[in-house]
Design a protein around this motif. Sequence first.
Motif, short mmCIF file in Angstrom:
data_model
loop_
_atom_site.label_atom_id
_atom_site.label_comp_id
_atom_site.label_asym_id
_atom_site.label_seq_id
_atom_site.Cartn_x
_atom_site.Cartn_y
_atom_site.Cartn_z
N TRP A 176 0.85 -1.20 0.00
CA TRP A 176 0.00 0.00 0.00
C TRP A 176 0.88 1.24 0.00
O TRP A 176 1.61 1.50 0.94
N ASP A 177 0.80 2.01 -1.08
CA ASP A 177 1.52 3.28 -1.18
C ASP A 177 0.62 4.37 -0.60
O ASP A 177 -0.06 5.10 -1.33
N TYR A 178 0.64 4.49 0.71
CA TYR A 178 -0.27 5.41 1.39
C TYR A 178 0.02 6.87 1.07
O TYR A 178 -0.86 7.73 1.18
N LYS A 179 1.25 7.19 0.65
CA LYS A 179 1.65 8.57 0.41
C LYS A 179 1.40 9.02 -1.02
O LYS A 179 1.84 10.11 -1.42
N SER A 180 0.72 8.22 -1.82
CA SER A 180 0.48 8.56 -3.22
C SER A 180 -0.21 9.90 -3.35
O SER A 180 -1.09 10.26 -2.57
N GLU A 181 0.19 10.69 -4.34
CA GLU A 181 -0.40 11.99 -4.58
C GLU A 181 -1.67 11.91 -5.41
O GLU A 181 -2.32 12.92 -5.68
N SER A 182 -2.02 10.71 -5.86
CA SER A 182 -3.23 10.56 -6.65
C SER A 182 -4.45 10.69 -5.75
O SER A 182 -4.36 10.66 -4.53
#
Length: 344
Positions: free
Chosen positions: A192-198
């Motif tokens: 899980w890429d929790y820091k994604s800017e999407s």
Amino acid sequence: APELPDFKNALKQFQKLVEKTVTQKTKRRLGLYIEDEDEIDYDRFYTTTQTIFGPEIKHHNVKAFFRKISNNLDARTEWCEIFGYFTEQSDTMPSQMKEENMVFLLSEKQKITHAVVKRRDVIKSIVKVPHLDFTVISSQKGVITIFNNQNILLYFSYPFYFHQDTPWITGCDFLPQLKCVVAVTERTIIIWDYKSESQVNNCFVIKPVKNALLCVCTVTASDHLAEDNVLMGDDKGYIHLLTVTSDHLGLKQSKGKKESQLQVLDSKTFNFVKRKLHDDWAVKVKYFSDLNCFGSCSPDSIHSFVLDDIKRLGDNLPLKEFSVPRGVNAFTYCRKAKVIVTGG
């Protein structure tokens, strides 16, 4: 929640309210006259307390506090009692209050729920990330949350279990180089890429996985900034070593783009190393950075506890194995037996 200066001011106001109430009740017991407009009855006490601390104050907690100071004017009181925390329990405490949570860590009003989570859930892993000063928590049914050191929710993942082919989560950990959360289920690996800017957080699901994964931990010795190593144990006694890079996940390319929430990745494109260490479930795996070794536990009475370098997973050299009585947790057994493990 009120800011610290406001909360200190609220405590002072509440203390004055308590002192005035006790003084009035003392005078009444002595037979002294009290103006009706100045008298603090329960309704006025409850309304004033709500004004000071907010409307979320529970009625039964304030009522118990008011009854306490009314019955014993010399009783020792704490402000936190109006939030449901009691320093002492007595037989006169209402049964409703005994059922409340007696641990004063989070206010009762702070509840985190989601519409998808309809049934009772179970916490499977709690991982502290010291260098980022937050905690990752995963539930059995697929909810992953990140809290800061003040217990404030920072990130929240939608439950992963709504995908019909994804079973319960069995553990999670944090990838320090990629700055992602890794979780394992019985048949998949979730990153899980929790820091994604999407607009929606990126979630990568790696599958298929041959055996059921039971535990996971991160190897903290990687010197590569865009690479993390992950150890996993399964129900056949295997320990897996998985190498994950930013290229695998396309984190650099996907930055700032509106990616779909779930991306399925073929496990064959990843570098897996595995070795059978136990003849039973590998129920716990942990990496000890000070020893530069990993340890794995199993109910297996022959190879209960293995402690060695992760390089041993890729060769056929003998491993350092310890035998623990069947049915005994190896880490607990070693601690009680005062077993000391040192480097080398």
